[in-house]
Design a protein around this motif. Structure first.
Motif, PDB file in Angstrom:
ATOM      1  N   GLY A  23       0.968  -1.337   0.128  1.00  0.00           N
ATOM      2  CA  GLY A  23       0.064   0.141   0.411  1.00  0.00           C
ATOM      3  C   GLY A  23       0.929   1.194  -0.603  1.00  0.00           C
ATOM      4  N   THR A  24       0.506   2.014  -0.415  1.00  0.00           N
ATOM      5  CA  THR A  24       1.319   3.808  -0.972  1.00  0.00           C
ATOM      6  C   THR A  24       0.381   4.838  -1.103  1.00  0.00           C
ATOM      7  OG1 THR A  24       2.392   4.837  -2.041  1.00  0.00           O
ATOM      8  CG2 THR A  24       1.533   3.477  -3.326  1.00  0.00           C
ATOM      9  N   CYS A  25       0.376   5.684   0.347  1.00  0.00           N
ATOM     10  CA  CYS A  25      -0.094   6.718   0.400  1.00  0.00           C
ATOM     11  C   CYS A  25      -0.237   7.793  -0.570  1.00  0.00           C
ATOM     12  CB  CYS A  25      -0.840   6.956   1.667  1.00  0.00           C
ATOM     13  SG  CYS A  25       0.840   7.436   2.662  1.00  0.00           S
ATOM     14  N   VAL A  42      -4.071   5.548  -3.206  1.00  0.00           N
ATOM     15  CA  VAL A  42      -4.674   6.524  -3.200  1.00  0.00           C
ATOM     16  C   VAL A  42      -4.366   7.349  -3.511  1.00  0.00           C
ATOM     17  CG1 VAL A  42      -5.212   5.186  -0.995  1.00  0.00           C
ATOM     18  CG2 VAL A  42      -3.588   7.224  -0.551  1.00  0.00           C
ATOM     19  N   ILE A  43      -5.719   8.237  -4.512  1.00  0.00           N
ATOM     20  CA  ILE A  43      -5.088  10.148  -4.685  1.00  0.00           C
ATOM     21  C   ILE A  43      -5.158  10.626  -3.445  1.00  0.00           C
ATOM     22  CG2 ILE A  43      -5.998  11.469  -6.240  1.00  0.00           C
ATOM     23  CD1 ILE A  43      -4.995   8.913  -7.444  1.00  0.00           C
ATOM     24  N   GLY A  72      -2.951  13.567   5.655  1.00  0.00           N
ATOM     25  CA  GLY A  72      -4.246  12.555   6.315  1.00  0.00           C
ATOM     26  C   GLY A  72      -5.100  11.390   4.987  1.00  0.00           C
ATOM     27  N   SER A  73      -3.655  11.481   4.659  1.00  0.00           N
ATOM     28  CA  SER A  73      -3.281  10.142   3.329  1.00  0.00           C
ATOM     29  C   SER A  73      -3.454   8.780   3.999  1.00  0.00           C
ATOM     30  CB  SER A  73      -2.213  10.327   2.572  1.00  0.00           C
ATOM     31  OG  SER A  73      -0.550  10.566   3.008  1.00  0.00           O
ATOM     32  N   PRO A  74      -2.483   8.340   4.988  1.00  0.00           N
ATOM     33  CA  PRO A  74      -2.247   6.799   5.437  1.00  0.00           C
ATOM     34  C   PRO A  74      -4.123   6.997   6.035  1.00  0.00           C
ATOM     35  CG  PRO A  74      -0.598   8.203   7.089  1.00  0.00           C
ATOM     36  CD  PRO A  74      -1.854   9.729   6.034  1.00  0.00           C
ATOM     37  N   ASN A  75      -4.932   7.769   6.497  1.00  0.00           N
ATOM     38  CA  ASN A  75      -5.772   7.158   6.408  1.00  0.00           C
ATOM     39  C   ASN A  75      -7.209   6.951   4.991  1.00  0.00           C
ATOM     40  OD1 ASN A  75      -6.451   7.861   9.557  1.00  0.00           O
ATOM     41  ND2 ASN A  75      -6.374   9.746   9.296  1.00  0.00           N
ATOM     42  N   LEU A  76      -6.503   7.544   4.237  1.00  0.00           N
ATOM     43  CA  LEU A  76      -6.844   7.254   2.584  1.00  0.00           C
ATOM     44  C   LEU A  76      -6.350   5.726   2.823  1.00  0.00           C
ATOM     45  CD1 LEU A  76      -6.628  10.248   0.933  1.00  0.00           C
ATOM     46  CD2 LEU A  76      -9.452   9.309   1.967  1.00  0.00           C
ATOM     47  N   LEU A  77      -5.183   5.372   3.244  1.00  0.00           N
ATOM     48  CA  LEU A  77      -5.306   4.177   2.482  1.00  0.00           C
ATOM     49  C   LEU A  77      -5.682   2.996   3.055  1.00  0.00           C
ATOM     50  CD1 LEU A  77      -2.878   2.241   0.646  1.00  0.00           C
ATOM     51  CD2 LEU A  77      -1.330   2.598   2.470  1.00  0.00           C
ATOM     52  N   ARG A  78      -5.586   3.495   4.605  1.00  0.00           N
ATOM     53  CA  ARG A  78      -6.113   2.315   5.319  1.00  0.00           C
ATOM     54  C   ARG A  78      -7.703   1.849   5.160  1.00  0.00           C
ATOM     55  NH1 ARG A  78      -8.437   5.573  10.104  1.00  0.00           N
ATOM     56  NH2 ARG A  78      -9.659   6.416   7.932  1.00  0.00           N
ATOM     57  N   GLY A  87     -14.457  -5.131  -1.970  1.00  0.00           N
ATOM     58  CA  GLY A  87     -15.307  -3.940  -2.928  1.00  0.00           C
ATOM     59  C   GLY A  87     -14.460  -3.556  -3.707  1.00  0.00           C
ATOM     60  N   LEU A  88     -15.371  -2.871  -4.158  1.00  0.00           N
ATOM     61  CA  LEU A  88     -14.942  -2.639  -5.737  1.00  0.00           C
ATOM     62  C   LEU A  88     -13.893  -1.572  -5.244  1.00  0.00           C
ATOM     63  CD1 LEU A  88     -17.960  -2.006  -8.182  1.00  0.00           C
ATOM     64  CD2 LEU A  88     -16.090  -3.386  -8.118  1.00  0.00           C
ATOM     65  N   THR A  89     -12.565  -1.685  -5.710  1.00  0.00           N
ATOM     66  CA  THR A  89     -11.314  -0.612  -4.975  1.00  0.00           C
ATOM     67  C   THR A  89     -10.797   0.288  -6.252  1.00  0.00           C
ATOM     68  OG1 THR A  89     -10.722  -1.526  -3.061  1.00  0.00           O
ATOM     69  CG2 THR A  89      -9.469   0.035  -3.478  1.00  0.00           C
ATOM     70  N   PRO A  90     -11.226   1.182  -6.916  1.00  0.00           N
ATOM     71  CA  PRO A  90     -10.902   1.787  -8.440  1.00  0.00           C
ATOM     72  C   PRO A  90      -9.207   2.003  -8.207  1.00  0.00           C
ATOM     73  CG  PRO A  90     -12.221   3.051  -7.310  1.00  0.00           C
ATOM     74  CD  PRO A  90     -11.951   2.033  -6.476  1.00  0.00           C
ATOM     75  N   THR A  91      -8.340   1.951  -6.595  1.00  0.00           N
ATOM     76  CA  THR A  91      -7.383   2.210  -7.417  1.00  0.00           C
ATOM     77  C   THR A  91      -6.415   1.280  -5.861  1.00  0.00           C
ATOM     78  OG1 THR A  91      -7.196   3.517  -4.570  1.00  0.00           O
ATOM     79  CG2 THR A  91      -7.385   4.872  -6.677  1.00  0.00           C
ATOM     80  N   ALA A  92      -7.001  -0.049  -7.008  1.00  0.00           N
ATOM     81  CA  ALA A  92      -6.074  -0.839  -6.611  1.00  0.00           C
ATOM     82  C   ALA A  92      -5.280  -1.623  -8.084  1.00  0.00           C
ATOM     83  CB  ALA A  92      -6.825  -2.277  -6.077  1.00  0.00           C
ATOM     84  N   LEU A  93      -4.201  -2.130  -8.142  1.00  0.00           N
ATOM     85  CA  LEU A  93      -3.912  -2.608  -8.912  1.00  0.00           C
ATOM     86  C   LEU A  93      -3.399  -4.023  -8.788  1.00  0.00           C
ATOM     87  CD1 LEU A  93      -1.177   0.057  -9.760  1.00  0.00           C
ATOM     88  CD2 LEU A  93      -3.756  -0.001 -10.859  1.00  0.00           C
ATOM     89  N   LYS A  94      -4.247  -5.412  -9.305  1.00  0.00           N
ATOM     90  CA  LYS A  94      -4.084  -6.100  -9.208  1.00  0.00           C
ATOM     91  C   LYS A  94      -3.703  -6.796 -10.358  1.00  0.00           C
ATOM     92  CE  LYS A  94      -8.354  -6.474  -7.899  1.00  0.00           C
ATOM     93  NZ  LYS A  94      -9.951  -6.692  -7.145  1.00  0.00           N
ATOM     94  N   TRP A  95      -2.878  -8.133 -10.435  1.00  0.00           N
ATOM     95  CA  TRP A  95      -2.455  -8.985 -11.669  1.00  0.00           C
ATOM     96  C   TRP A  95      -2.551 -10.352 -11.690  1.00  0.00           C
ATOM     97  CZ3 TRP A  95      -0.003  -4.301 -12.548  1.00  0.00           C
ATOM     98  CH2 TRP A  95       0.393  -3.770 -11.709  1.00  0.00           C
TER      99      TRP A  95
END
Length: 348
Positions: free
Chosen positions: A99-101, A123-124, A324-330, A340-348
């Motif tokens: 995970g990167t915030c 996260v954006i 506040g970005s660590p909370n967004l990453l959490r 759930g649907l996570t648009p900022t998840a990069l899965k292979w």
């Protein structure tokens, strides 16, 4: 026991990342191991490090002492800007998620993540801030707000500017958006609310996404975007394919009355071609928040132009965006764990 490694830096401390890690919805107790990366330097010095990692990636950057040994038994790795290199990933045989915030992933070796099938959640953190700033730059450049202020501070009551023949209100202009990520969507949303006609170029057109977000745009190709827009605003990621894609061939298509805005990445834009167009007034102006070298050299040719607005890479710099970005990453990680649907998840 789930083992989480967090790596802080001068902008996001390991303490903030640890707090977020302890709130992850994963089975069993959580053990957090904390590391720091360049934590003992100033934020100004760290900006130089950030620029370097954006240019060279994670493989040529140092990593915290002792992290490789801890990675051997780690399940999760959370960072802000710290590099995640091939060596680190290959030491982490039990790693489930990275995970990167932040929104960019230049500091992560995505190729190796894909080879090992390790998902990357990002996260954006500052999308709202950058979108606001982008609209601000459109006003500042087209209406000469910042340069009029500069003249006033120098004791000059100046009311004539190079773009005088083209000055009009934003609602009379057509804005072209290049890139349809989180920030691009938010800029379009703001422009729609202001009654501005919007053209959109995206290499990954998604009409369902447009409809879902209730956005009103006209999809066009890249050449049409530059030909028909009064303002072109860049919001694309940098890839091998689009590096320096905004060059003389595209800039020459722009109207003499048009403007170029860049709050994305400098590498999208050919610097010399931009300077040539501005110096010879082939376009009305530009506004730039990101630079090929940061801080900007005092002798840089950009500083000699009279039709450009420059800001020192501050579009995303608000009190809540970074801290506040660590909370967004959490939250993004917990959504991912729930399936759930996570648009900022990069899965292979």
């Amino acid at each position: 026991m789930a083992k989480v490694i967090v790596v802080g830096d001068p902008l996001v401390s390991s303490n903030l990342l640890e707090k977020a890690a302890l709130q992850l919805k994963i089975t069993g107790p959580i053990e957090v191991k904390k590391f720091e990366w360049y934590y003992d330097i100033s934020k100004k010095e760290f900006q130089r490090i950030i620029k370097k990692i954006e240019m060279v990636g994670p493989e040529y950057m140092d990593i915290p002492n002792g992290i490789l040994e801890e990675l051997e038994t780690a399940n999760y790795l959370l960072v802000h800007y710290a590099p995640i290199s091939r060596k680190m990933i290959e030491h982490a045989q039990h790693l489930k998620v990275i995970g990167t915030c932040r929104g960019g992933t230049e500091h992560v070796n995505m190729t190796v993540c894909q080879e090992h099938g390790i998902p990357v959640i990002y996260v954006i953190r500052n999308a709202e801030a950058v979108a606001d700033f982008t609209i601000g730059l459109m006003y500042a450049e087209t209406r000469n707000i910042s340069r009029a202020h500069q003249f006033m501070m120098n004791g000059q009551w100046k009311k004539a500017f190079p773009n005088d023949p083209y000055k009009t209100t934003l609602s009379h202009l057509k804005v072209g958006i290049c890139g349809f990520g989180h920030i691009g969507k938010l800029v379009i949303k703001r422009l729609n609310a202001l009654g501005v006609d919007v053209l959109l170029y995206s290499s990954r057109e998604n009409k369902d996404d447009l409809n879902k977000n209730g956005l009103s745009v006209e999809m066009v190709d890249l050449e049409t975007l530059f030909t028909e827009s009064d303002i072109v605003s860049l919001h694309a990621r940098v890839t091998k394919e689009n590096r320096n894609m905004i060059d003389k061939s595209l800039i020459s298509r722009m109207k003499p009355s048009s403007y170029l805005i860049n709050t994305a990445r400098p590498e999208l834009l050919d610097k010399e071609d931009l300077i040539d167009a501005l110096r010879n007034h082939r376009i009305a102006g530009a506004a730039i928040d990101v630079f090929w070298e940061e801080p900007l050299d005092p002798n840089d040719e950009l500083l000699k132009l009279d039709n450009i607005t420059l800001t020192p890479h501050i579009a995303g710099d608000t009190v809540d965006a970074i801290l506040g970005s660590p909370n967004l990453l959490r939250d993004a990680l917990n959504e991912y764990f729930r399936g759930g649907l996570t648009p900022t998840a990069l899965k292979w």
